[in-house]
Design a protein around this motif. Structure first.
Motif, PDB file in Angstrom:
ATOM      1  N   THR A  96      56.804  60.566 119.713  1.00 16.52           N
ATOM      2  CA  THR A  96      57.796  59.857 118.892  1.00 16.52           C
ATOM      3  C   THR A  96      57.167  59.306 117.619  1.00 16.52           C
ATOM      4  O   THR A  96      57.760  59.358 116.555  1.00 16.52           O
ATOM      5  N   THR A  97      55.906  58.837 117.749  1.00 15.19           N
ATOM      6  CA  THR A  97      55.272  58.202 116.585  1.00 15.19           C
ATOM      7  C   THR A  97      54.552  59.186 115.675  1.00 15.19           C
ATOM      8  O   THR A  97      54.361  58.904 114.497  1.00 15.19           O
ATOM      9  N   THR A  98      54.150  60.351 116.226  1.00 17.14           N
ATOM     10  CA  THR A  98      53.377  61.300 115.411  1.00 17.14           C
ATOM     11  C   THR A  98      54.057  62.642 115.215  1.00 17.14           C
ATOM     12  O   THR A  98      53.604  63.458 114.430  1.00 17.14           O
ATOM     13  N   ASN A  99      55.135  62.895 115.975  1.00 15.91           N
ATOM     14  CA  ASN A  99      55.866  64.152 115.871  1.00 15.91           C
ATOM     15  C   ASN A  99      54.934  65.356 116.087  1.00 15.91           C
ATOM     16  O   ASN A  99      54.907  66.303 115.309  1.00 15.91           O
ATOM     17  N   ILE A 100      54.140  65.298 117.163  1.00 15.81           N
ATOM     18  CA  ILE A 100      53.169  66.353 117.453  1.00 15.81           C
ATOM     19  C   ILE A 100      53.856  67.592 117.977  1.00 15.81           C
ATOM     20  O   ILE A 100      54.746  67.510 118.806  1.00 15.81           O
ATOM     21  N   GLU A 101      53.449  68.775 117.479  1.00 11.21           N
ATOM     22  CA  GLU A 101      53.920  70.066 117.980  1.00 11.21           C
ATOM     23  C   GLU A 101      52.864  70.604 118.942  1.00 11.21           C
ATOM     24  O   GLU A 101      51.678  70.485 118.704  1.00 11.21           O
ATOM     25  N   ARG A 121      54.923  58.481 129.965  1.00 13.01           N
ATOM     26  CA  ARG A 121      55.273  57.394 129.051  1.00 13.01           C
ATOM     27  C   ARG A 121      54.440  57.469 127.775  1.00 13.01           C
ATOM     28  O   ARG A 121      54.954  57.325 126.661  1.00 13.01           O
ATOM     29  N   VAL A 122      53.131  57.700 127.931  1.00 11.70           N
ATOM     30  CA  VAL A 122      52.245  57.731 126.759  1.00 11.70           C
ATOM     31  C   VAL A 122      52.523  58.956 125.902  1.00 11.70           C
ATOM     32  O   VAL A 122      52.538  58.879 124.670  1.00 11.70           O
ATOM     33  N   LEU A 123      52.742  60.122 126.527  1.00 10.64           N
ATOM     34  CA  LEU A 123      53.053  61.326 125.760  1.00 10.64           C
ATOM     35  C   LEU A 123      54.346  61.168 124.981  1.00 10.64           C
ATOM     36  O   LEU A 123      54.450  61.593 123.823  1.00 10.64           O
ATOM     37  N   SER A 124      55.346  60.551 125.590  1.00  9.72           N
ATOM     38  CA  SER A 124      56.623  60.349 124.903  1.00  9.72           C
ATOM     39  C   SER A 124      56.440  59.423 123.712  1.00  9.72           C
ATOM     40  O   SER A 124      56.995  59.656 122.632  1.00  9.72           O
ATOM     41  N   HIS A 125      55.629  58.384 123.904  1.00  9.90           N
ATOM     42  CA  HIS A 125      55.349  57.460 122.799  1.00  9.90           C
ATOM     43  C   HIS A 125      54.585  58.165 121.684  1.00  9.90           C
ATOM     44  O   HIS A 125      54.897  58.001 120.504  1.00  9.90           O
ATOM     45  N   THR A 126      53.595  58.984 122.061  1.00  6.41           N
ATOM     46  CA  THR A 126      52.781  59.693 121.070  1.00  6.41           C
ATOM     47  C   THR A 126      53.624  60.662 120.259  1.00  6.41           C
ATOM     48  O   THR A 126      53.518  60.734 119.032  1.00  6.41           O
ATOM     49  N   ILE A 157      48.101  67.297 146.329  1.00  5.80           N
ATOM     50  CA  ILE A 157      49.187  66.354 146.050  1.00  5.80           C
ATOM     51  C   ILE A 157      49.484  66.453 144.557  1.00  5.80           C
ATOM     52  O   ILE A 157      48.586  66.293 143.731  1.00  5.80           O
ATOM     53  N   SER A 158      50.715  66.738 144.196  1.00  4.62           N
ATOM     54  CA  SER A 158      51.038  66.998 142.791  1.00  4.62           C
ATOM     55  C   SER A 158      52.344  66.319 142.391  1.00  4.62           C
ATOM     56  O   SER A 158      53.157  65.954 143.239  1.00  4.62           O
ATOM     57  N   ALA A 159      52.503  66.183 141.094  1.00  4.98           N
ATOM     58  CA  ALA A 159      53.738  65.615 140.538  1.00  4.98           C
ATOM     59  C   ALA A 159      53.900  66.119 139.113  1.00  4.98           C
ATOM     60  O   ALA A 159      52.910  66.272 138.390  1.00  4.98           O
ATOM     61  N   PRO A 160      55.126  66.383 138.681  1.00  4.01           N
ATOM     62  CA  PRO A 160      55.344  66.818 137.295  1.00  4.01           C
ATOM     63  C   PRO A 160      55.253  65.634 136.332  1.00  4.01           C
ATOM     64  O   PRO A 160      55.519  64.493 136.712  1.00  4.01           O
ATOM     65  N   TYR A 161      54.839  65.915 135.108  1.00  2.00           N
ATOM     66  CA  TYR A 161      54.886  64.891 134.063  1.00  2.00           C
ATOM     67  C   TYR A 161      55.732  65.422 132.909  1.00  2.00           C
ATOM     68  O   TYR A 161      55.947  66.632 132.776  1.00  2.00           O
ATOM     69  N   SER A 162      56.223  64.527 132.086  1.00  6.47           N
ATOM     70  CA  SER A 162      57.216  64.916 131.091  1.00  6.47           C
ATOM     71  C   SER A 162      56.933  64.291 129.736  1.00  6.47           C
ATOM     72  O   SER A 162      56.079  63.403 129.595  1.00  6.47           O
ATOM     73  N   GLU A 163      57.660  64.773 128.761  1.00  3.61           N
ATOM     74  CA  GLU A 163      57.672  64.174 127.427  1.00  3.61           C
ATOM     75  C   GLU A 163      59.125  64.053 127.010  1.00  3.61           C
ATOM     76  O   GLU A 163      59.855  65.047 127.000  1.00  3.61           O
ATOM     77  N   ASN A 164      59.542  62.821 126.748  1.00  2.00           N
ATOM     78  CA  ASN A 164      60.946  62.583 126.377  1.00  2.00           C
ATOM     79  C   ASN A 164      61.907  63.178 127.403  1.00  2.00           C
ATOM     80  O   ASN A 164      62.877  63.857 127.058  1.00  2.00           O
TER      81      ASN A 164
END
Length: 349
Positions: A343-348, A336-341, A296-303
């Motif tokens: 946005t606040t840290t500008n991680i590459e 949600r957490v990756l998008s927040h991270t 059972i799988s689902a995609p996750y996203s950032e922004n």
């Protein structure tokens, strides 16, 4: 095509088998389904379902169990993702707090395994050649071996071994490290590779060669990329699943899937194009050719941009009504957490 009576009996049989793990006989099915039917009528319907390939009678048992096609019918009938229990939702929310992307995805895989009691799997964020380093150092191990120590922007330390034809002096190693750190720290490696030849023309040739080798190896190391691209947690839970441990060939095939990372990554890559949760049921297609196992799988996203896929690997006889929402909620919270991270840290990546 199934009439309403056959559908209800099939769904009832599969639900009963998932709950008890024993072949379902006609008498037990009548009691569970709550239909006013005779035993003869139920036996006739079950015979029809068996001819259609939706159920099968194992060995000499009087009962029936679902086939991969039967599980597919069951899953499609209840694919509306409901709310997961608040306690477990809170657990996921509490554990998936802002952190580095690498640690977040590893935590997500562990949580999937912990809550499901099966194996949790996740493909790491696609980097597409965008790896960057914060600092790089060289350490001579012998006359023909140099250890490249790479510190990522997240503080992780990665080691790469370079084989060289001739020894480098300590001053040459320091010169190469200082130049890379002062000119290229924070720049994607793919971008560095395009320009480094021209920009190093003024340096001593052997020092320039060393720097080019150090920059190109992390990108070109396909084996390392494959290992880093997939995280699997909790495979040991599958050793507690009776359906797997009672069939050593099936158990062997399942664990071979973990070792054969290319196929598992292909499965997750296919799932990344799906709209929400996707389910692979073993034995119903060439995608997962052996039966008894489901993913059972689902995609996750950032922004709002999909960057990976997560999921649960377990027996086909699993509680889909719980596992589907679990995977769905985990993907949503991680996104949600990756998008927040980011946005606040500008991680590459």
């Amino acid at each position: 095509m199934l009439d309403d009576r056959a559908k209800k009996l099939l769904l009832s049989l599969i639900a009963q088998y998932i709950g008890q793990g024993q072949p379902v006989a006609s008498k037990a099915l009548i009691e569970h389904a709550g239909l006013e039917l005779s035993s003869a009528t139920v036996r006739n319907v079950m015979a029809d379902l068996e001819r259609m390939g939706l159920i099968v009678s194992p060995h000499t048992s009087a009962g029936r169990v679902p086939t991969p096609q039967g599980y597919r019918f069951f899953v499609d009938a209840m694919m509306t993702v409901g709310q997961y229990s608040s306690v477990e939702d809170d657990l996921l929310q509490a554990q998936l707090q802002p952190d580095t992307p690498q640690r977040l995805v590893a935590t997500a895989a562990s949580l999937l395994s912990q809550v499901s009691q099966f194996a949790g799997v996740i493909s790491t964020p696609k980097r597409s050649g965008q790896q960057v380093f914060r600092q790089i150092e060289f350490l001579s191990l012998s006359t023909q071996r140099i250890l490249v120590i790479v510190i990522t922007p997240d503080g992780d330390v990665q080691n790469r071994l370079l084989h060289v034809a001739e020894p480098y002096s300590a001053s040459q190693l320091v010169e190469a490290a200082n130049y890379l750190n002062s000119h290229y720290a924070g720049i994607p490696l793919s971008q560095i590779q395009k320009t480094i030849k021209q920009e190093l023309s003024h340096l001593q040739q052997r020092v320039a060669d060393l720097m080019q080798a150090a920059i190109s190896q992390p990108v070109q190391d396909a084996t390392t990329q494959l290992e880093d691209a997939l995280i699997v947690k909790g495979e040991r839970h599958l050793l507690n699943v009776n359906e797997l441990t009672s069939d050593m060939n099936r158990l062997r095939q399942t664990f071979h899937l973990f070792d054969e990372k290319t196929r598992l990554l292909q499965l997750l890559e296919q799932a990344s194009t799906a709209d929400g949760v996707q389910i692979f049921i073993g034995g119903e297609s060439d995608v997962l050719p052996f039966d008894g196992v489901s993913i059972i799988s689902a995609p996750y996203s950032e922004n709002n941009q999909i960057i990976g896929t997560l999921g649960v690997i377990g027996p086909s006889r699993m509680a889909y009504d719980k596992m589907i929402p679990l995977v769905n909620v985990t993907a949503q919270i991680l996104s949600r957490v990756l998008s927040h991270t980011s946005t606040t840290t500008n991680i590459e990546y």
